[in-house]
Write an enzyme that holds these catalytic residues in place. Structure first.
Site, PDB file in Angstrom:
ATOM      1  N   PHE A  96     -10.034  92.405  37.187  1.00 38.45           N
ATOM      2  CA  PHE A  96     -10.933  91.597  37.997  1.00 38.45           C
ATOM      3  C   PHE A  96     -10.425  91.422  39.423  1.00 38.45           C
ATOM      4  O   PHE A  96      -9.306  91.794  39.748  1.00 38.45           O
ATOM      5  CB  PHE A  96     -11.133  90.226  37.361  1.00 38.45           C
ATOM      6  CG  PHE A  96      -9.857  89.590  36.875  1.00 38.45           C
ATOM      7  CD1 PHE A  96      -8.814  89.350  37.755  1.00 38.45           C
ATOM      8  CD2 PHE A  96      -9.690  89.251  35.531  1.00 38.45           C
ATOM      9  CE1 PHE A  96      -7.636  88.761  37.334  1.00 38.45           C
ATOM     10  CE2 PHE A  96      -8.496  88.660  35.092  1.00 38.45           C
ATOM     11  CZ  PHE A  96      -7.480  88.426  35.993  1.00 38.45           C
TER      12      PHE A  96
ATOM     13  N   SER B 191       0.311  86.191  38.704  1.00 41.02           N
ATOM     14  CA  SER B 191       0.006  87.454  38.060  1.00 41.02           C
ATOM     15  C   SER B 191      -1.030  87.202  36.993  1.00 41.02           C
ATOM     16  O   SER B 191      -1.377  86.067  36.694  1.00 41.02           O
ATOM     17  CB  SER B 191       1.249  88.048  37.426  1.00 41.02           C
ATOM     18  OG  SER B 191       1.702  87.200  36.400  1.00 41.02           O
ATOM     19  N   LYS B 192      -1.518  88.286  36.423  1.00 40.80           N
ATOM     20  CA  LYS B 192      -2.581  88.123  35.457  1.00 40.80           C
ATOM     21  C   LYS B 192      -2.163  87.295  34.266  1.00 40.80           C
ATOM     22  O   LYS B 192      -2.956  86.575  33.685  1.00 40.80           O
ATOM     23  CB  LYS B 192      -3.085  89.487  35.021  1.00 40.80           C
ATOM     24  CG  LYS B 192      -3.996  90.040  36.099  1.00 40.80           C
ATOM     25  CD  LYS B 192      -4.267  91.508  35.960  1.00 40.80           C
ATOM     26  CE  LYS B 192      -4.907  91.979  37.262  1.00 40.80           C
ATOM     27  NZ  LYS B 192      -4.919  93.397  37.444  1.00 40.80           N
ATOM     28  N   ARG B 193      -0.893  87.405  33.909  1.00 40.92           N
ATOM     29  CA  ARG B 193      -0.465  86.593  32.762  1.00 40.92           C
ATOM     30  C   ARG B 193       0.089  85.267  33.230  1.00 40.92           C
ATOM     31  O   ARG B 193       0.732  84.571  32.500  1.00 40.92           O
ATOM     32  CB  ARG B 193       0.546  87.333  31.879  1.00 40.92           C
ATOM     33  CG  ARG B 193       1.718  87.960  32.565  1.00 40.92           C
ATOM     34  CD  ARG B 193       1.566  89.472  32.611  1.00 40.92           C
ATOM     35  NE  ARG B 193       1.665  89.909  33.979  1.00 40.92           N
ATOM     36  CZ  ARG B 193       1.146  91.041  34.455  1.00 40.92           C
ATOM     37  NH1 ARG B 193       0.472  91.824  33.715  1.00 40.92           N
ATOM     38  NH2 ARG B 193       1.287  91.360  35.700  1.00 40.92           N
ATOM     39  N   HIS B 194      -0.101  84.957  34.497  1.00 37.70           N
ATOM     40  CA  HIS B 194       0.501  83.728  34.997  1.00 37.70           C
ATOM     41  C   HIS B 194      -0.507  82.838  35.693  1.00 37.70           C
ATOM     42  O   HIS B 194      -0.269  82.332  36.786  1.00 37.70           O
ATOM     43  CB  HIS B 194       1.642  84.076  35.956  1.00 37.70           C
ATOM     44  CG  HIS B 194       2.853  83.226  35.728  1.00 37.70           C
ATOM     45  ND1 HIS B 194       3.947  83.679  35.044  1.00 37.70           N
ATOM     46  CD2 HIS B 194       3.120  81.960  36.059  1.00 37.70           C
ATOM     47  CE1 HIS B 194       4.833  82.721  34.974  1.00 37.70           C
ATOM     48  NE2 HIS B 194       4.365  81.660  35.588  1.00 37.70           N
TER      49      HIS B 194
END
Length: 488
Positions: free
Chosen positions: A32, A258-261
């Site tokens: 995204f 980040s995407k996982r953050h």
RNA sequence: GCCCCCAUCGUCUAGUGGCCUAGGACGCUGGCCUCUCACGCCGGAAACAGGGGUUCGAGUCCCCUUGGGGGCGCCA
């Protein structure tokens, strides 16, 4: 040898006001449009608009394995939602491979690039060894001057840039200032893979040149890339664009976004009820300032924006401030626009379309509603009771207000209301105040207003209740009061 | 590890050598307003990372330390 990438030579000849500024946003479609990308796009857009130039969009999809059409659409949607319209058609970097290959051939023919026959295994081994010995890994350029006739059979070569080994490369960055790095820190980067596809490093340079990009504004994670790219520009004898590497955005905890953050796509912010204009204002102030200005309209932003005002340090993302700004924008937004914005949310949650009369009612109610919402989801929820069918359901707190005392007031008021001719907010208010004052002892207004609020809105919170009554109309008001009286 | 970047209230920031007893905003907090909730208004706590220089004078310039971040792919 000192490779210098000066502030464009031609900038001294023609100034920014007369040259056409061309910026670009060049995301890779691997997910995204996240918040950092959105800000990069915003800055590029503002800079171009400020100078009356062009803002182009290029999709960096040369990594076929990781690029998806869905991601491309997400980027388009995100930019459109944010109102960052790009000029001309978006360019797919992958569609330009032939041109990229052509440039690689030129570089090869000029002797500025060479074929490297190292296998991936060989490279991996060298990397491992370097690490084991605690050395920095760098390709040693073993095929730099080797005769291609020595090429091992069956190995498809990659093409590497013959980068300068001595001296240093320096760039003048509009945000970071003068940055220099020794050329021996930069190894011979791969320009074309063994399958004949160009790498990002090569493709960016070729595309930026062909698209006549004058200013490259991007995250400072690209700062070191700028040196390598400058070397390619120079090898081709091309003019080097201006650089502006903007600091990254960190998550609320200070760690990298980040995407996982905690990094979310802009669509997530939209779904959480943020207005694009609030988002733009917030993102603008993250790393950019214009004196003490906090609330900055887009028109003003375009007028004031400049690269020189961009800060040099990373910023943390702060939901609270975004939310505050969002509330500000909601309060000053046009009523009809807000109704259109909350309409899909309301229709979804009530599972039924809103009719014209209801829309009109909501528009009239909006000035009272928008005063107390921080996001559009909240706004939609708070508007619900205006169009809910009778009988309303009550929240627990509302129930508590409809106790014996409350109902007694409702009962008396109900009879008086039916005799009230002029159903206007101030007339209703006067009447109720008189009713409260006439009590013995006088009743506190809240004692009367709150049960009314509960009966009419089903909750303990709403716009001023007299206003609500006027908006609802006499008939609906009396009906809802009857419901409350009947249920209890 | 090597290279590069950064460093003002908890957060976003203003500040470009004297205007700084460091300003604004969010958040927090005391009060006012008040039919609820908000809004609004008035007030408060809260920062120049540390150490050396340069200078008549440093948050502002230089160096070091520390701390954060980024990069070091046949990813972008």
């Amino acid at each position: 040898m000192v490779v210098v990438c000066p502030r464009s030579a031609y900038l001294f000849l023609q100034n920014l006001d007369t040259m056409t500024v061309v910026t670009r946003f060049a995301p890779s479609p691997t997910g995204f449009l996240h918040i950092g990308g959105a800000r990069t796009a915003l800055f590029n857009w503002l800079f171009a608009r400020h100078h009356g130039g062009k803002f182009l969009l290029r999709i960096e999809d040369t990594d076929r394995a990781r690029s998806t059409d869905d991601a491309v659409d997400a980027i388009y949607d995100g930019l459109k939602w944010l109102g960052l319209n790009w000029d001309e058609d978006a360019i797919s970097q992958f569609s330009r491979v032939e041109r990229h290959r052509e440039v690689v051939e030129t570089l090869l023919a000029q002797g500025n690039a060479y074929r490297c026959y190292c296998t991936r295994e060989e490279l991996a081994q060298m990397r491992e060894q370097a690490q084991a010995e605690g050395r920095k890994w760098q390709y040693d350029g073993r095929w730099r001057d080797r005769d291609p006739s020595e090429a091992p059979p069956g190995v498809d070569p990659v093409v590497r840039l013959k980068a300068p080994r001595d001296g240093e490369t320096v760039i003048f960055d509009h945000v970071q200032g003068e940055v220099r790095v020794a050329n021996d820190q930069l190894d011979d980067m791969v320009l074309m893979r063994d399958d004949g596809t160009p790498t990002y490093m090569l493709a960016v340079v070729v595309d930026d040149h062909d698209m006549d990009i004058t200013h490259i504004i991007r995250g400072d994670d690209h700062l070191t890339n700028a040196f390598r790219q400058a070397q390619i520009f120079l090898a081709m004898g091309w003019h080097i664009p201006e650089f502006a590497h903007i600091p990254l955005i960190h998550g609320p905890d200070g760690a990298k976004m980040s995407k996982r953050h905690g990094a979310l796509g802009v669509d997530a912010y939209r779904d959480q009820g943020f207005l694009p204009e609030a988002m733009r204002n917030y993102l603008l102030r993250l790393g950019w300032a214009y004196g003490d200005e906090e609330v900055i309209s887009t028109e003003q932003a375009i007028e004031w924006f400049s690269l020189e005002n961009i800060g040099r340090s990373a910023a943390r993302f702060d939901f609270a401030k975004l939310t505050h700004l969002n509330g500000l924008y909601i309060r000053s937004a046009d009523d009809a626009y807000l109704v259109e914005t909350i309409r899909p949310l309301m229709e979804k949650s009530r599972n039924e379309a809103l009719n014209e009369g209801q829309i009109a009612l909501l528009v009239r109610a909006m000035s009272g509603l928008k005063e107390r919402a921080k996001d559009i989801q909240e706004l939609a929820d708070s508007a619900m009771f205006f169009v809910s069918p009778r009988p309303l359901s009550y929240t627990e707190k509302a129930m508590n207000l409809l106790d014996e005392d409350g109902l007694t007031h409702l009962r008396r008021l109900r009879d008086e209301f039916s005799a009230l001719g002029d159903w206007k907010s101030d007339r209703i208010e006067t009447h109720i105040r008189e009713y409260a004052d006439a009590g013995d002892p006088p009743i506190k207004l809240g004692k009367v207003a709150q049960p009314l609020r509960a009966a009419l809105s089903g909750s303990t919170v709403s716009p001023p209740i007299f206003e609500v009554m006027a908006l609802l109309g006499k008939e609906e008001t009396l009906g809802r009061m009857d419901d409350a009286l009947g249920t209890h």
